[in-house]
Design a protein around this motif. Sequence first.
Motif: not given
Length: 287
Positions: A128-132, A135-144, A146-152
């Motif tokens: 949701d929009a209140q958290s960032w 995701e450790l298995k896929t290395s994806q960043l999430w916010h709102a 939505q997948r934001v991007r791979l990290y690192p």
Amino acid sequence: MGVSLSVWLSGSPPSSSSAFPPLAVPTPSRLAVILSSSPVAPGDIRSHWSSVHRSPHFLLSACKQEATRSPAELSSDGVRAEMGVKSGLHVWEVLWSPEHRGSHAVVGISRQSCPLQASGYNVLVGGDAQSWGWELKTSQLWHAGQRVRLYPGTRARCHSEATEDLRTKFSASSHTKVAQTPLPIPERVLLVLDADAGTLGFFVEGSFLGVAFKDLPCGVELFPAVSSVRGGARIRLRYLNGATRDPPALMALCGLSIRQFLGQQRQNQMDKLPLPPYLQHYLLSTQ
């Protein structure tokens, strides 16, 4: 003394087989000083999971530093820290065995209103929009949600490398392929929150992976948080240290430089440095 000290400190750092150093960015001085300082006492309240702000499927240990998710089908569950921060630079240690993660294993930060339980298998921290969240298995960043991007991401490249990429933009380099493949994240992850700058990053295996999220809300309380769908997942939290907006003290920076020159292999030889006893004691007390 300066000549003899520089000779004594000379030496190359130990090599590492970790996949993270090529993707690391320079560690900011404030963060480096925090990481080289002694951590706060393990029982600090900032190391506690909240007994109130958690899914009912998360059970806490007596010391409140370990949260264990009870087996529950078609449920996504989260828990956040008991105490958050509104300012300063802060580092928490999260211990979460890769064998006890499963899918949708997320570590990150949240505001007070982030949902901590939902039906089905979903990302909660970052959902949701209140958290960032990361995701450790896929290395994806999430916010709102939505997948934001791979990290690192890929490491910073020099001008010649960027020019070469323009010439071969239709054929991906082997480095890019490796960098875009999710890396196995180890048990220990350091969460780095700069509430003043509004950024969140992570430190893994001695490497600062850079800013994962920026433009975080300033002046509001932000909490370390995790979410999981795996029964039996055990997640430990420990607050390591923090610093104010002020730049690090010169003495702390000098001590950091000496420890970096020494490297991990010679950290126990501080007493052999050609320094006054007071300075030796300072270096030993801040390891």
